[in-house]
Design an enzyme around this catalytic site. Structure first.
Site, PDB file in Angstrom:
ATOM      1  N   GLU A  27      -8.494  -7.175   4.383  1.00 57.81           N
ATOM      2  CA  GLU A  27      -7.560  -8.427   4.399  1.00 57.81           C
ATOM      3  C   GLU A  27      -7.214  -9.774   5.079  1.00 57.81           C
ATOM      4  OE1 GLU A  27      -5.171  -5.893   1.019  1.00 57.81           O
ATOM      5  OE2 GLU A  27      -7.490  -5.499   0.396  1.00 57.81           O
TER       6      GLU A  27
ATOM      7  N   TYR B 233       0.325  -1.873   0.292  1.00 58.46           N
ATOM      8  CA  TYR B 233       0.400  -0.029   0.277  1.00 58.46           C
ATOM      9  C   TYR B 233       0.298   1.458  -0.252  1.00 58.46           C
ATOM     10  CZ  TYR B 233      -4.739  -2.782   0.182  1.00 58.46           C
ATOM     11  OH  TYR B 233      -5.477  -2.759   0.082  1.00 58.46           O
TER      12      TYR B 233
HETATM   13  C1  HEM Z   1      -6.002   2.085  -1.345  1.00 58.42           C
HETATM   14  C2  HEM Z   1      -5.758   1.536  -2.159  1.00 58.42           C
HETATM   15  C3  HEM Z   1      -6.177   0.647  -3.416  1.00 58.42           C
HETATM   16  C4  HEM Z   1      -7.564   0.440  -3.651  1.00 58.42           C
HETATM   17  C5  HEM Z   1      -8.360   1.703  -3.610  1.00 58.42           C
HETATM   18  C6  HEM Z   1      -7.781  -0.379  -4.802  1.00 58.42           C
HETATM   19  C7  HEM Z   1      -8.537  -0.298  -5.226  1.00 58.42           C
HETATM   20  C8  HEM Z   1      -9.303  -1.263  -7.073  1.00 58.42           C
HETATM   21  C9  HEM Z   1     -10.394  -1.410  -6.959  1.00 58.42           C
HETATM   22  C10 HEM Z   1     -11.610  -1.219  -7.379  1.00 58.42           C
HETATM   23  C11 HEM Z   1      -9.984  -2.748  -8.002  1.00 58.42           C
HETATM   24  C12 HEM Z   1     -10.780  -4.135  -8.872  1.00 58.42           C
HETATM   25  C13 HEM Z   1     -11.781  -4.694  -7.691  1.00 58.42           C
HETATM   26  C14 HEM Z   1     -12.989  -5.410  -8.741  1.00 58.42           C
HETATM   27  O1  HEM Z   1     -14.145  -5.002  -9.047  1.00 58.42           O
HETATM   28  O2  HEM Z   1     -12.333  -6.433  -9.370  1.00 58.42           O
HETATM   29  C15 HEM Z   1      -7.916  -3.691  -7.845  1.00 58.42           C
HETATM   30  C16 HEM Z   1      -7.828  -5.161  -8.130  1.00 58.42           C
HETATM   31  C17 HEM Z   1      -6.695  -4.866  -7.688  1.00 58.42           C
HETATM   32  N1  HEM Z   1      -5.751  -4.193  -7.102  1.00 58.42           N
HETATM   33 FE1  HEM Z   1      -5.879  -2.627  -6.171  1.00 58.42          FE
HETATM   34  N2  HEM Z   1      -6.468  -1.162  -4.571  1.00 58.42           N
HETATM   35  C18 HEM Z   1      -5.895  -0.478  -3.858  1.00 58.42           C
HETATM   36  C19 HEM Z   1      -4.192  -0.823  -3.376  1.00 58.42           C
HETATM   37  C20 HEM Z   1      -3.902  -1.963  -3.892  1.00 58.42           C
HETATM   38  C21 HEM Z   1      -2.648  -2.044  -3.829  1.00 58.42           C
HETATM   39  C22 HEM Z   1      -1.029  -1.822  -2.657  1.00 58.42           C
HETATM   40  C23 HEM Z   1      -1.896  -2.906  -4.956  1.00 58.42           C
HETATM   41  C24 HEM Z   1      -0.689  -3.797  -4.441  1.00 58.42           C
HETATM   42  C25 HEM Z   1       0.380  -4.162  -5.416  1.00 58.42           C
HETATM   43  C26 HEM Z   1      -3.529  -3.035  -4.847  1.00 58.42           C
HETATM   44  C27 HEM Z   1      -3.506  -4.720  -6.500  1.00 58.42           C
HETATM   45  C28 HEM Z   1      -4.351  -4.409  -7.511  1.00 58.42           C
HETATM   46  C29 HEM Z   1      -4.527  -6.168  -8.126  1.00 58.42           C
HETATM   47  C30 HEM Z   1      -3.811  -6.890  -8.851  1.00 58.42           C
HETATM   48  C31 HEM Z   1      -5.763  -5.443  -8.993  1.00 58.42           C
HETATM   49  C32 HEM Z   1      -6.396  -6.384  -9.381  1.00 58.42           C
HETATM   50  C33 HEM Z   1      -6.181  -5.917 -10.880  1.00 58.42           C
HETATM   51  C34 HEM Z   1      -6.934  -6.411 -12.531  1.00 58.42           C
HETATM   52  O3  HEM Z   1      -7.048  -7.693 -12.116  1.00 58.42           O
HETATM   53  O4  HEM Z   1      -7.262  -5.960 -13.131  1.00 58.42           O
HETATM   54  N3  HEM Z   1      -4.570  -2.608  -4.958  1.00 58.42           N
HETATM   55  N4  HEM Z   1      -8.391  -2.639  -6.564  1.00 58.42           N
END
Ligand code: HEM
Ligand SMILES: Cc1cc2nc3c(=O)[nH]c(=O)nc-3n(C[C@H](O)[C@H](O)[C@H](O)COP(=O)(O)OP(=O)(O)OC[C@H]3O[C@@H](n4cnc5c(N)ncnc54)[C@H](O)[C@@H]3O)c2cc1C
Length: 422
Positions: free
Chosen positions: A144, A102
């Site tokens: 998580e 994060y």
């Molecule tokens: C406050 C921080 C964060 C927010 C608001 C956020 C938000 C999101 C959202 C909205 C999704 C799509 C969920 C869905 O509907 O399937 C997502 C997917 C994902 N997030 Fe985060 N995220 C955050 C932090 C992180 C961090 C720290 C990582 C790690 C490096 C990360 C990695 C991912 C990955 C790999 C996906 C799937 C991407 C995909 O399938 O295209 N996220 N996140």
């Protein structure tokens, strides 16, 4: 504690004043954010879905969720945000996202805000949006941590090896893979409708995860996933992982899978269900019908499926066969082209206006977004409350993101699809 009290009073005013401008630039901000972050941390290319990066879908989902989060912080009447937190947390957990990451995302996201909005970003504005980010991050990390603990997952090793024990050609472009844990242990608990992230090492040396619904656990030691081959249209490339699974994976191969994730699951009440699917969305219908046949055969179930043609309707016979084990089961099908002599199926797109439905029906819908919007509109018109309509998106949840950014334009969070998850 109410949502408004989470943000400090100084930040509250700043976020209220700047939310519309951040919302207006949200896509541009995340479009800057990803290249920055991947340049500094190329190892993350193996965790993020590069197909979604190419189509820009993940940018929209991330931007939409941050804006939606800010909006619900500043609006005391905003609807609950818990379902959005849960969906993201499940996706993160299926990918093994860890708290320390994060800091990386936060650094590059806030730097991207500065790059896009330039001098307009005063130190006060930067501090206020940093506060929004970290509040969101903390809630996600907490959820998580809970999910990791509940499923006994070490986020540093989020996958387990499964051997392909059977490959079934379901239709011309759909296969099922039946998988057994290599370690010989038991299957994890899998709620019907949940998905697993499948990580594959592609021939070009890249590694990519994709989510696939667990379409069956008919044999208790094995789980099945069902994959539709994604073909590129208008010059776009064919789907990376679905093509790999179709073209390369054979019986005996080993795949790496996450623990089951996702909250698109039926509640253990005995109320009637409508399962409305299109295309690959059928993969969520089979496990639910299987579960009802096994545990609640008296529960009323209506299934409605739309596809191009009967030959493309994957898992149809299995669903119908299981349906015979229920006391009260009805199946409808709509095809764009109905075969000569098929008098049972309906022609065209799904139309639920005249399908008999009980008053207290609970709806689960899965398919392309326009399909689900159509289903939802029809059902709302028929008086089904929005809280009883649940949906699963086979990609980043742009539906929620869209309703969030619609809402942000007038800084209220009750977008047209708010509360969909019931
Ligand atoms: C406050 C921080 C964060 C927010 C608001 C956020 C938000 C999101 C959202 C909205 C999704 C799509 C969920 C869905 O509907 O399937 C997502 C997917 C994902 N997030 Fe985060 N995220 C955050 C932090 C992180 C961090 C720290 C990582 C790690 C490096 C990360 C990695 C991912 C990955 C790999 C996906 C799937 C991407 C995909 O399938 O295209 N996220 N996140
Ligand atoms: C919760 C969930 C459950 C799911 N369950 C299932 C399931 O049970 N069965 C199933 O079949 N699928 C399921 N999916 C979808 C699945 O995860 C994959 O998204 C799907 O298989 C496509 O992945 P891919 O790697 O083949 O395609 P990708 O390579 O990711 O491509 C996706 C799209 O992007 C386009 N694209 C890629 N690169 C470019 C580019 N450079 N320019 C323009 N366009 C581009 C491709 O043409 C394609 O249309 C699920 C998804 C989720 C989120």
């Amino acid at each position: 504690m109410t949502p408004t009290s989470l943000l400090s009073p100084a930040s509250l005013d700043v976020v209220r004043a700047t939310a519309p401008v951040v919302a207006a630039h949200a896509d541009a901000i995340t479009a800057r954010f990803y290249p920055r972050m991947f340049a500094a941390h190329p190892e993350l290319l193996r965790v993020f879905n590069q197909g979604n990066q190419a189509t820009g879908e993940q940018s929209k989902a991330l931007a939409g969720s941050v804006v939606a989060y800010a909006v619900q912080l500043i609006d005391p009447d905003a609807p609950p945000f818990d379902h959005v937190i849960r969906r993201i947390a499940y996706k993160h957990v299926s990918l093994g996202i860890r708290p320390e990451q994060y800091t990386i995302v936060g650094e590059h996201l806030l730097a991207a805000v500065g790059e896009v909005l330039g001098d307009a970003v005063t130190p006060e504005i930067a501090a206020a949006w940093s506060e929004v980010y970290w509040l969101f991050a903390l809630q996600l990390v907490a959820e998580e941590a809970r999910l990791y603990q509940e499923a006994d997952i070490d986020p540093r090793r989020p996958t387990r090896q499964y051997r392909v024990v059977r490959r079934i050609e379901e239709t011309a472009d759909v296969i099922s893979l039946v998988l057994e844990p290599v370690d010989g242990g038991k299957l994890p608990d899998i709620a019907p409708g949940q998905y697993v992230s499948v990580f594959v090492d592609l021939p070009d040396g890249s590694r990519q995860p994709r989510q696939y619904t667990v379409s069956s656990t008919a044999v208790h030691t094995r789980l099945q996933i069902t994959i539709r081959r994604v073909r590129g249209t208008n010059g776009a490339p064919d789907g990376m992982v679905s093509s790999y699974l179709h073209d390369q994976v054979k019986v005996g191969d080993v795949l790496e899978l996450s623990a089951p994730a996702g909250d698109f699951v039926v509640t253990p009440t005995d109320g009637p269900l409508l399962l409305a699917s299109a295309g690959a969305g059928i993969t969520t219908v089979l496990p639910i019908v299987e579960h009802i046949a096994r545990n609640q055969p008296q529960r009323k179930v209506v299934v409605a499926h739309a596809d191009r043609r009967a030959q493309d309707h994957a898992l149809r016979d299995t669903v119908l066969h299981l349906g015979r084990e229920l006391d009260d089961f009805t199946a409808y099908a709509w095809y764009e082209t109905v075969d000569d002599g098929d008098t049972r199926s309906r022609q065209g797109y799904m139309d639920l206006t005249d399908v008999p439905l009980p008053n207290d029906v609970q709806v689960f819908t899965c398919g392309p977004l326009p399909f689900m919007r159509h289903v939802r509109t029809t059902l709302l018109e028929r008086g089904v409350p929005a809280t009883r309509i649940r949906y699963e998106v086979f990609g980043p949840d742009l539906w929620a993101a869209q309703s969030a950014s619609d809402a942000s334009s007038d800084t209220t969070a009750g977008g047209p699809y708010a509360g969909d998850r019931g």
